[in-house]
Design an enzyme around this catalytic site. Structure first.
Site, PDB file in Angstrom:
ATOM      1  N   SER A  75       0.805  -1.214   0.000  1.00 38.02           N
ATOM      2  CA  SER A  75       0.000   0.000   0.000  1.00 38.02           C
ATOM      3  C   SER A  75       0.840   1.267   0.000  1.00 38.02           C
ATOM      4  CB  SER A  75      -0.988   0.032   1.167  1.00 38.02           C
ATOM      5  OG  SER A  75      -1.724   1.242   1.152  1.00 38.02           O
ATOM      6  N   GLU A  76       1.478   1.598   1.120  1.00 38.47           N
ATOM      7  CA  GLU A  76       1.910   2.979   1.292  1.00 38.47           C
ATOM      8  C   GLU A  76       3.107   3.384   0.457  1.00 38.47           C
ATOM      9  OE1 GLU A  76       0.819   4.584   5.434  1.00 38.47           O
ATOM     10  OE2 GLU A  76       1.184   2.452   5.701  1.00 38.47           O
ATOM     11  N   ALA A  77       3.984   2.452   0.143  1.00 38.70           N
ATOM     12  CA  ALA A  77       5.104   2.810  -0.725  1.00 38.70           C
ATOM     13  C   ALA A  77       4.610   3.347  -2.060  1.00 38.70           C
ATOM     14  CB  ALA A  77       6.003   1.601  -0.947  1.00 38.70           C
TER      15      ALA A  77
END
Length: 972
Positions: free
Chosen positions: A882-884
């Protein structure tokens, strides 16, 4: 009120409705008769979630007045397209092409696509994109590519060129599901419109339910409150009660949301946020009262009658103004800069000034100042909560919470209800991306429920939600970087100020991100850096995917490109020279957890070379083409204090029940939980039809932690492995077969097993508040982004025409879920670079005005290339996801703009007028200068020297225990 009886043909049947022609919209009428597939998001006709077909034309029903609809018109909603037992090919394709994430926009898209296929059952991909652009359908989760995939797949079935089975994922016969595109358990309810989101639940609450509207004065960003007058509001029709902070106090509450500022350098001594303002307004979106009435309209009308008298105070709407020497304090207990975090490496550990000498003596150096915008999340569904007392007298919240047990901690004793009597239940959630880590809307609904001792439903318009909810912290940064004659980076300095807005909760943690991810994943020998976070009078900073790292990459990935140019080295080759190799350390003086960087760059090289060649060939004076790169990545888990608890239970029907709080905001908490459970129970041969997920109700589910920090798969996966081993050991007979439920009971063997995983398997060390040295999380994810853009030199408008992302998330658990996060994160990154903003509170009131990307703003050609790099310490080889994917893509776009036309954007977003102004400067022979170096509160090296002279006691990972806190108070 004058009512009218009308007849419509709805989904093939003639139906009579009674409506108010002057007030009702088409969506009002359809939802009132139970057709709640019609979702109302924006309420202003700019998101398309309410799309229906009216007399063969797609219309946005939320702004279609019923008086403008002819009687006997034919109307089609999603309910008339397909049912669970008789699905349309579009619904099947949506489920099987990864097109369902949060699902809130899904009905509108399927209805719109259905109308397209009625007109043209053989569209091209570009015709599909043109159609969704015309119908104004917005998806904030998917990045749009999968939606076009679904239409193209369904069209084949409609034309008779394929069967339903051909577009349906078949579970493998060998039950090897891990990594495969297994369909989400909740997908069927979402594609048929049967999933009940927040406002759907409000429609279906018992008749006794009262309705709550907020009194949000919007008369100042900062003011003393002299008087709150509710007398006129209380006289309005249908009003049961109008409450202020006094009512909360009278009911035994504190009116104070709980906070845990745990950084050793935090100067915050008092919680900064009230439920309802009492003495002061701190920002434009603050709420002073709640109107409780019999209907939503009555509540809203009453709320508008609340009057507030104020004494205006100085307003600081950005970091730079708030930190000037003569600025007054936003909160009396703390200076506006309320937390600092340095990072020192190499010669800086002895004396920070030593870095200046290295920078000065290096062969090449560059410097610049950069601004990243106050990015709004722009989920299509905003704040909506139902609160009531359940059968055990627990105050229950039906809501959108990204961390249910954290929400309980945030509510604390603010309402006068003991924590043990608070219950959080997640509705189907129309996305969040981080804003629902904050429980502000919950306490509003809770205060109303306590005040009337009964069920309530809180409604916010999208504009109210936009002003009320938090946003990504804007950043102001100064930086300098240098390299030797061969292009190897020698040293960097940076100073980053984060604008945390009106409230401080989380600011002590977000400040750690810039000092971890600036110049990630390069090897930099010498570093002098500082992160600062300050209160202002704008909306508060809160979590947003890749929390705190985009601000870091805004500075570092721009400086890397600038330094490559100064050294005369291709930006790809410069990065190749400087990525960390095995054993080299990050800026926090620890080795990287993994070293996939060379493999990732080797995978990217052919895409880069092709893009450069194609850009050169296609470049014209009218349409300039360019290519930009940006490294990125993010941490996995909350660090040493993180934990996840789950329960596995063998049920009487031999089903396996899985209890957890893997909150699903669209990222796939349902399919994630299913995948790790299937994999953990694989030795027993359990298939997906034997697993029943019981999720996201704190009454019955243990605390599995927040859906944040890219942690859920990693932490829940580990906990599930432990519980599965215990359950299988209990069920296993001496001959290796497994007992049934009846056999377990007969032998007196426990059938229910709880397991907790603590984030201690891989050693972690918190970031030292004096030096920035540390290794605080056990795992990471990595991305390398490439953006190809076209700049229209007549208008300055930038179009991203292709995006390539090479990524490493360890072993993939579900490819569609990971790809969905990638496509979605990339679309947010493009919006962040080019258009998204919440700075002008009078202008940025809905998703369109705030710059949300529509489908033609996002390229159809998004190429994702995973690296096969299983983690030895991750569950089943997985890391996180998700966040990458939203960490640095925006800088790839900005770097591509510079590569295309020579205009470097130092202050985001790169709106057309800004690019055009730069082109005009260049055309006149001028030079685009960076902003004057920002004053961030003091000189960087003076502040670092002051920190060195005044060290704080570092309490390490035991600080939570030392402060009497608990892991569920940790902001990720």
């Amino acid at each position: 009120m004058k009512l009218r009886k009308m007849w419509f043909n709805i989904n093939g049947a003639d139906r009579m409705v009674v409506c108010c022609p002057e007030k009702d919209t088409l969506s009002d009428v359809l939802r009132r008769i139970g057709l709640t597939s019609v979702k109302v998001g924006c309420g202003t006709g700019v998101c398309g979630s309410c799309a229906v077909i009216l007399d063969k034309k797609v219309v946005r029903s939320c702004n279609k007045k019923i008086k403008a609809v002819e009687e006997y018109s034919k109307i089609i909603t999603l309910e008339g397209i397909g049912t669970p037992s008789n699905l349309h090919p579009l619904q099947v394709a949506w489920m099987n092409c990864g097109a369902v994430q949060c699902g809130f926009c899904t009905p509108g898209f399927i209805v719109s696509a259905y109308a397209l296929l009625l007109e043209n059952n053989n569209p091209t991909r570009e015709e599909v994109r043109d159609w969704f652009q015309k119908t104004r359908n917005v998806c904030r989760c998917t990045g749009y590519k999968q939606l076009v995939d679904a239409v193209m797949a369904a069209a084949k079935v409609v034309r008779g060129e394929a069967k339903i089975e051909d577009i349906t994922f078949q579970l493998p016969e060998d039950n090897e599901c891990y990594g495969k595109p297994v369909v989400r358990p909740t997908a069927l309810s979402k594609v048929t419109g049967l999933a009940d989101y927040g406002e759907d639940m409000a429609v279906k609450m018992p008749g006794e339910t009262l309705h709550v509207a907020v009194a949000q004065p919007r008369i100042a960003h900062h003011a003393n409150i002299l008087k709150i007058d509710t007398s006129e509001a209380e006289k309005m029709p249908g009003v049961v009660k109008v409450i202020t902070y006094k009512d909360i106090l009278a009911n035994g509450g504190t009116n104070q949301m709980a906070e845990a500022n745990l950084h050793e350098r935090s100067t915050v001594t008092l919680p900064s946020r009230k439920i309802l303002c009492d003495e002061r307004i701190f920002r434009y979106g603050d709420v002073v009262a709640l109107a409780i009435a019999n209907t939503p309209d009555q509540a809203r009308a009453a709320a508008a009658k609340v009057k507030v008298e104020i004494e205006q105070l100085p307003e600081y709407l950005n970091y730079l103004d708030a930190v000037l020497p003569d600025s007054i304090r936003v909160h009396d207990d703390t200076p506006n800069i309320f937390c600092l975090q340095p990072v020192l490496k190499g010669v800086a550990l002895e004396n920070a000034d030593n870095v200046i000498k290295v920078l000065d003596e290096s062969a090449h150096s560059v410097e610049g100042s950069f601004y990243s915008a106050r990015e709004p999340h722009l989920s299509i569904e905003g704040c909506t909560v139902q609160a009531y007392f359940d059968e055990e007298d627990c105050l229950t919240f039906q809501c959108k919470s990204q961390g249910q047990y954290t929400s309980i901690s945030r509510i604390g004793n603010s309402l006068g209800i003991p924590r043990k009597k608070l219950r959080i239940v997640n509705n189907f959630n129309g996305a969040s991306f981080g804003w629902s880590t904050n429980a502000g809307d919950l306490v509003l609904a809770g205060a109303a429920a306590v005040a009337v001792n009964g069920p309530v439903a809180l409604h916010m318009s999208y504009e109210e939600h936009q002003h009320y909810s938090g946003k990504r912290c804007p950043s102001y940064s100064n930086g300098r970087a240098a390299c030797d004659e061969n292009g190897k980076i020698t040293a960097v300095e940076f100073d980053i100020g984060l604008d945390h807005g009106a409230y401080s909760w989380g600011g002590d943690h977000v400040i750690e991100k810039p000092v971890r991810f600036t110049f990630f994943p390069y090897h930099v020998p010498h570093v002098a850096g500082l992160g600062r976070v300050a209160n202002t009078n704008h909306t508060f900073g809160t979590a947003y995917r890749s929390y705190g790292s985009p601000q870091a990459y805004t500075l570092s990935e721009a400086l890397v490109d600038m330094l490559a140019e100064k050294a005369g080295i291709d930006p790809f080759d410069f990065r190749w020279l400087n990525i960390a190799r095995l054993g080299e350390t990050n800026i926090n003086s620890f080795p990287f957890k993994d070293y996939p960087m060379e493999d990732m760059m080797n995978k990217m090289r052919p895409f880069y070379e092709k893009a450069v060649a194609e850009a050169k060939a296609a470049d014209t004076p009218e349409k300039r083409r360019g290519v930009g790169l940006a490294w990125g990545g993010f941490n996995v888990t909350e660090g040493g204090t993180d934990q996840a608890t789950i329960i596995l239970e063998l049920a009487p029907d031999n089903m396996i029940l899985k209890y957890d709080t893997w909150q699903d905001l669209g990222q796939g908490g349902d399919i994630g939980s299913l995948m790790v459970t299937l994999e953990a129970l694989k030795p027993m041969g359990v298939t997906s039809d034997r697993i029943r997920l019981i999720q996201n109700d704190t009454k019955v589910c243990p605390d599995s932690g927040m859906s944040a920090a890219s942690r859920s798969h990693y932490m829940n996966g580990h906990a599930t492995k432990i519980a599965a081993e215990r359950l299988m050991n209990a069920m296993r007979k001496p001959d290796g077969t497994y007992r049934t439920y009846e056999e377990m009971v007969a032998e007196g063997i426990e059938t229910k097993y709880e397991a907790q995983y603590l984030c201690t398997a891989t050693p972690v060390i918190r970031i030292d508040p004096n030096t920035g040295v540390g290794d605080p999380t056990p795992a990471y994810t990595y991305v390398l982004n490439l953006a190809e853009v076209e700049v229209d030199t007549a208008t300055g408008k930038t179009r991203v025409i292709r995006f390539v992302c090479i990524y490493d998330v360890g072993k993939i658990g579900n490819i569609d879920a990971v790809s969905g996060q990638a496509y979605g994160g990339i679309s947010h990154s493009i919006g962040f670079a080019l258009s998204e903003d919440y700075s002008d509170v009078k202008k940025h009131t809905n998703i369109a005005a705030s710059g949300v990307p529509y489908i033609k703003d996002i390229p159809d050609e998004i190429i994702l290339i995973p690296c096969d790099n299983p983690r030895s310490d991750g569950p089943f080889g997985s890391s996180g996801a998700s966040e990458a994917f939203q960490s640095s893509g925006h800088v790839a776009v900005l770097n591509a703009i510079y590569n295309a036309c020579g205009v470097r954007i130092y202050e985001m977003p790169a709106r057309p007028e800004k690019v055009k102004a730069g082109l005009e400067i260049l055309a006149k022979g001028g030079k685009i200068e960076p902003p004057q170096k920002y004053f961030l509160g003091s000189d960087l090296y003076e502040e670092l020297e002051n920190i060195k002279a005044n060290p704080v006691v570092f309490r390490g990972d035991d600080m939570f225990t030392a402060l009497g806190g608990s892991t569920d108070e940790r902001f990720y």
